[in-house]
Design an enzyme around this catalytic site. Structure first.
Site, short mmCIF file in Angstrom:
data_model
loop_
_atom_site.label_atom_id
_atom_site.label_comp_id
_atom_site.label_asym_id
_atom_site.label_seq_id
_atom_site.Cartn_x
_atom_site.Cartn_y
_atom_site.Cartn_z
N ARG A 185 -40.62 -29.28 -32.17
CA ARG A 185 -40.94 -29.01 -30.77
C ARG A 185 -41.97 -30.05 -30.35
NH1 ARG A 185 -42.27 -23.42 -27.69
NH2 ARG A 185 -39.99 -23.42 -27.83
N HIS B 12 -33.78 -27.80 -24.29
CA HIS B 12 -34.10 -26.67 -25.17
C HIS B 12 -32.77 -26.07 -25.67
CE1 HIS B 12 -36.30 -23.63 -27.06
NE2 HIS B 12 -36.81 -22.97 -26.05
N GLN C 150 -32.33 -22.45 -27.12
CA GLN C 150 -32.44 -21.37 -26.14
C GLN C 150 -31.08 -21.06 -25.52
OE1 GLN C 150 -35.40 -19.64 -25.25
NE2 GLN C 150 -33.81 -18.32 -24.43
N ASP D 274 -37.17 -19.80 -14.96
CA ASP D 274 -38.14 -20.14 -16.00
C ASP D 274 -39.47 -20.41 -15.29
OD1 ASP D 274 -39.32 -20.93 -18.40
OD2 ASP D 274 -38.30 -22.87 -18.51
N CYS E 29 -36.01 -17.28 -20.47
CA CYS E 29 -36.25 -17.69 -21.87
C CYS E 29 -37.55 -17.13 -22.42
CB CYS E 29 -36.21 -19.21 -21.98
SG CYS E 29 -37.52 -20.04 -21.08
N ARG F 177 -32.17 -15.26 -30.35
CA ARG F 177 -32.66 -16.54 -30.90
C ARG F 177 -32.59 -16.48 -32.43
NH1 ARG F 177 -36.28 -19.67 -28.03
NH2 ARG F 177 -35.98 -21.08 -29.78
N1 NVA Z 1 -39.75 -24.69 -19.68
C1 NVA Z 1 -40.68 -24.03 -20.57
C2 NVA Z 1 -39.95 -23.29 -21.63
C3 NVA Z 1 -40.81 -22.55 -22.60
C4 NVA Z 1 -40.03 -21.86 -23.69
C5 NVA Z 1 -41.61 -25.06 -21.18
O1 NVA Z 1 -41.14 -26.15 -21.54
O2 NVA Z 1 -42.81 -24.80 -21.25
N1 CP Z 2 -38.33 -19.27 -25.27
C1 CP Z 2 -39.09 -19.90 -26.16
O1 CP Z 2 -38.75 -20.95 -26.70
O2 CP Z 2 -40.27 -19.25 -26.45
P1 CP Z 2 -41.50 -19.82 -27.27
O3 CP Z 2 -42.16 -20.88 -26.43
O4 CP Z 2 -42.39 -18.64 -27.48
O5 CP Z 2 -41.02 -20.40 -28.56
#
Ligand code: NVA
Ligand code: CP
Length: 307
Positions: A105, A132, A135, A221, A261, A289
């Site tokens: 990540r 992502h 997801q 989101d 998500c 997930r």
């Molecule tokens: N769009 C959000 C998703 C978090 C799971 C982010 O990138 O922070």
């Molecule tokens: N939806 C998701 O990826 O959640 P986290 O940021 O908690 O991993």
């Protein structure tokens, strides 16, 4: 040594491969619910690299790996050499000699691409600024569980054209469904950044109500994704009218489901009565997930197996 398969963006897999993954997800989930031990990944190790915060992604990969008989190791930028400028290529060489798969990540998609280019083992994108994929793997599985085939359906995406949105748009091209997107002006979809083939599977709407009309699934989101915190105030103003609320759900199909998500901000991108209401499937979505990523790990490490 032949090049390993990676899951760096949604379109890395074919429709047939996703169908196989969903079949395995169902099988793995059912066994897990019956407390039946299934350890195909005994002695295998997943390294998880986090340069951004996470609850679900870390938990689902870590628990999933343990449940499959393997181990998971958590690394973050703060207390590894990654935060001190070790080249991504060098980290990939070393980490992939000591593990069987890597989940990352991070910020730019280029980082996971560079890592994968120097990795001996499969690399999974656990979220980048652009995508992502894990997801949407879980989201589509969840939709199918609740409503059957997603082919030909209408998905309404309300809000920011972010990593999750881009991945829905890629998935639409793979699964042949339509995405109705509504973003505030200045936050529109960037097709090249979204990595689209341009097969005409999405349409943009100025008014979020028009995007939600007759949708089978309404999803949104956060207004500000991780890494963009400096824009928080400006975004809060720009996105004010892009909240998924009960009025918006009313114009969608009667049997429409709501997804997010997570983490969510009630009162911003979604009202409490929608996310906590009867159309919301967000807890199943989060749980899936775990099951879908176990199928993904099994596939990347062992290839196709017989059910
Ligand atoms: N769009 C959000 C998703 C978090 C799971 C982010 O990138 O922070
Ligand atoms: N939806 C998701 O990826 O959640 P986290 O940021 O908690 O991993």
């Amino acid at each position: 040594m032949h090049a390993p398969r990676h899951f760096l963006q949604f379109k890395d897999f074919t429709l047939a491969e996703f169908e196989y993954l969903f079949e395995r997800t169902r099988w793995i989930k059912e066994r897990f619910k019956r407390y039946e031990k299934y350890w195909p990944l005994e002695d295998r190790t997943l390294v998880m690299i986090f340069e951004k915060a996470s609850t679900r992604t870390r938990l689902s990969f870590e628990a999933g790996m343990h449940q499959l008989g393997g181990a998971a190791i958590y690394l973050n930028t703060r207390d590894s050499q990654l935060g001190r400028g070790e080249p991504v290529e060098d980290a990939a060489q070393v980490i992939s000699r000591m593990s069987d798969a890597v989940m990352i990540r991070t910020f730019e998609q280029g980082i996971v691409e560079r890592f994968a280019g120097h990795s001996r083992v499969p690399v999974i994108n656990g979220l980048t600024n652009e995508y992502h994929p894990c997801q949407i793997l879980a989201d589509i599985y969840t939709f199918i569980e609740h409503r059957g085939s997603i082919k030909g359906r209408t998905i309404a995406w309300i809000g920011d054209s972010n990593n999750v949105c881009n991945t829905w748009l890629q998935a639409a091209e793979v699964f042949d469904f339509n995405v109705h997107v509504s973003t505030p002006p200045g936050y529109e979809v960037e097709p090249e950044r979204a990595g689209l083939y341009g097969t005409g599977h999405y349409e943009e709407f100025g008014d979020p109500m028009d995007a939600a009309r007759d949708a089978d699934l309404v999803t949104t989101d956060v207004w500000t994704s991780m890494g963009f915190e400096a824009e928080n105030e400006a975004r809060r103003r720009a996105f004010e009218d892009w909240q998924v609320d009960a009025d918006m759900m009313r114009v969608a199909k009667k049997e429409a489901v709501f997804m997010h998500c997570l983490p969510a901000h009630r009162g911003e991108e979604v009202s409490a009565d929608v996310i906590d209401g009867p159309q919301s499937v967000v807890w199943d979505e989060a749980e899936n997930r775990l099951h879908s990523q176990k199928a993904l790990l099994e596939f990347l490490l062992l290839g196709k197996v017989e059910s």
